[in-house]
Scaffold this motif. Structure first.
Motif, PDB file in Angstrom:
ATOM      1  N   MET A 115       0.830  -1.208   0.000  1.00 60.50           N
ATOM      2  CA  MET A 115       0.000   0.000   0.000  1.00 60.50           C
ATOM      3  C   MET A 115       0.867   1.262   0.000  1.00 60.50           C
ATOM      4  O   MET A 115       0.580   2.223  -0.725  1.00 60.50           O
ATOM      5  N   SER A 116       1.933   1.268   0.774  1.00 65.62           N
ATOM      6  CA  SER A 116       2.837   2.426   0.789  1.00 65.62           C
ATOM      7  C   SER A 116       3.586   2.559  -0.530  1.00 65.62           C
ATOM      8  O   SER A 116       3.814   3.673  -1.013  1.00 65.62           O
ATOM      9  N   LEU A 117       3.959   1.436  -1.116  1.00 63.58           N
ATOM     10  CA  LEU A 117       4.640   1.476  -2.411  1.00 63.58           C
ATOM     11  C   LEU A 117       3.706   2.022  -3.490  1.00 63.58           C
ATOM     12  O   LEU A 117       4.117   2.833  -4.325  1.00 63.58           O
ATOM     13  N   VAL A 118       2.450   1.617  -3.461  1.00 58.50           N
ATOM     14  CA  VAL A 118       1.463   2.124  -4.423  1.00 58.50           C
ATOM     15  C   VAL A 118       1.270   3.631  -4.232  1.00 58.50           C
ATOM     16  O   VAL A 118       1.278   4.393  -5.203  1.00 58.50           O
ATOM     17  N   LYS A 119       1.117   4.067  -2.996  1.00 58.62           N
ATOM     18  CA  LYS A 119       0.946   5.498  -2.720  1.00 58.62           C
ATOM     19  C   LYS A 119       2.157   6.294  -3.212  1.00 58.62           C
ATOM     20  O   LYS A 119       2.016   7.344  -3.843  1.00 58.62           O
ATOM     21  N   THR A 120       3.342   5.779  -2.944  1.00 59.93           N
ATOM     22  CA  THR A 120       4.577   6.435  -3.387  1.00 59.93           C
ATOM     23  C   THR A 120       4.678   6.440  -4.906  1.00 59.93           C
ATOM     24  O   THR A 120       5.021   7.458  -5.514  1.00 59.93           O
ATOM     25  N   THR A 121       4.367   5.315  -5.532  1.00 57.63           N
ATOM     26  CA  THR A 121       4.435   5.217  -6.992  1.00 57.63           C
ATOM     27  C   THR A 121       3.479   6.206  -7.645  1.00 57.63           C
ATOM     28  O   THR A 121       3.863   6.904  -8.598  1.00 57.63           O
ATOM     29  N   ARG A 122       2.270   6.287  -7.148  1.00 53.51           N
ATOM     30  CA  ARG A 122       1.303   7.236  -7.719  1.00 53.51           C
ATOM     31  C   ARG A 122       1.798   8.673  -7.577  1.00 53.51           C
ATOM     32  O   ARG A 122       1.657   9.479  -8.499  1.00 53.51           O
ATOM     33  N   TRP A 123       2.353   8.995  -6.423  1.00 53.94           N
ATOM     34  CA  TRP A 123       2.899  10.333  -6.199  1.00 53.94           C
ATOM     35  C   TRP A 123       4.017  10.606  -7.203  1.00 53.94           C
ATOM     36  O   TRP A 123       4.056  11.666  -7.828  1.00 53.94           O
ATOM     37  N   LEU A 124       4.916   9.629  -7.355  1.00 51.82           N
ATOM     38  CA  LEU A 124       6.027   9.793  -8.296  1.00 51.82           C
ATOM     39  C   LEU A 124       5.534   9.934  -9.734  1.00 51.82           C
ATOM     40  O   LEU A 124       6.034  10.771 -10.493  1.00 51.82           O
ATOM     41  N   GLN A 125       4.556   9.124 -10.112  1.00 52.81           N
ATOM     42  CA  GLN A 125       4.039   9.193 -11.485  1.00 52.81           C
ATOM     43  C   GLN A 125       3.361  10.530 -11.765  1.00 52.81           C
ATOM     44  O   GLN A 125       3.372  10.995 -12.894  1.00 52.81           O
ATOM     45  N   HIS A 126       2.814  11.152 -10.741  1.00 56.04           N
ATOM     46  CA  HIS A 126       2.222  12.475 -10.909  1.00 56.04           C
ATOM     47  C   HIS A 126       3.306  13.512 -11.220  1.00 56.04           C
ATOM     48  O   HIS A 126       3.141  14.342 -12.113  1.00 56.04           O
ATOM     49  N   TYR A 127       4.393  13.479 -10.459  1.00 59.92           N
ATOM     50  CA  TYR A 127       5.461  14.469 -10.620  1.00 59.92           C
ATOM     51  C   TYR A 127       6.508  14.086 -11.670  1.00 59.92           C
ATOM     52  O   TYR A 127       7.225  14.960 -12.163  1.00 59.92           O
ATOM     53  N   TYR A 128       6.609  12.803 -11.964  1.00 59.76           N
ATOM     54  CA  TYR A 128       7.554  12.302 -12.971  1.00 59.76           C
ATOM     55  C   TYR A 128       6.766  11.421 -13.956  1.00 59.76           C
ATOM     56  O   TYR A 128       6.844  10.196 -13.902  1.00 59.76           O
TER      57      TYR A 128
END
Length: 180
Positions: free
Chosen positions: A127-140
């Motif tokens: 769940m934390s990896l998904v949250k982090t990945t989504r955040w990263l995909q938004h900015y990168y």
């Protein structure tokens, strides 16, 4: 966009500038545990901060003088520590290449999961990896799902992580599910 707003920040000295004009377009998933298979110890943090007592465990002798970091570590309980700004080059990939492009540290973000190749990761970590990945995909936005790889993919024969215990199908199912 350089630091996760939902992570603890602990600035590692082990990083440097990315090459001028280099765009971040790859996410590399790793695993780490110190000693191997032991969780919840202070040793990962000490390693990334350059403060590991290499006499604390017999297996640490090979780590003497090692300067290594990752952008983030996701612990077994899902908590996240960020060690290096995403705009900087963390030292996580080593000798590596992806799609013919060498030196993945230049253009990749490295996320470590507290774990091993053979012990199942926790739902909190996914769940934390998904949250982090989504955040990263938004900015990168160049980090598309097909540009998320394991350390083993960029350093085959040298690295095996995140290992068989990492459930890629589960991770991508959660990542693609808008409700999770």
């Amino acid at each position: 966009m350089n630091w996760l707003p939902f992570a603890e920040r602990t600035a590692s000295p082990h990083y440097n500038e990315r090459p001028v004009g280099c765009e971040v377009d790859l996410l590399v998933i790793h695993n780490i545990s110190l000693p191997a298979g032991c969780f919840g110890t202070p040793y990962i943090d000490a390693l990334f901060m350059g403060k590991l007592d290499c006499h604390a465990h017999p297996t640490f002798a090979d780590l003497k003088g090692l300067e290594v970091s990752a952008h983030c570590v996701i612990k077994r309980d899902g908590s996240i520590t960020q060690y290096v700004s995403f705009s900087e080059r963390a030292w996580h990939a080593g000798v590596s290449q992806w799609q013919g492009k060498a030196g993945c540290n230049d253009f990749a973000i490295g996320i470590e999961l507290e774990g091993t190749d053979t012990i199942a990761y926790t739902q909190a970590q996914y769940m934390s990896l998904v949250k982090t990945t989504r955040w990263l995909q938004h900015y990168y936005p160049k980090i598309t799902n097909d540009r998320i790889v394991g350390h083993n993919d960029i350093a085959p024969g040298r690295k095996t992580d995140p290992g068989a215990a990492f459930d890629w199908q589960h991770y991508f199912s959660l990542l693609n599910n808008q409700e999770s």
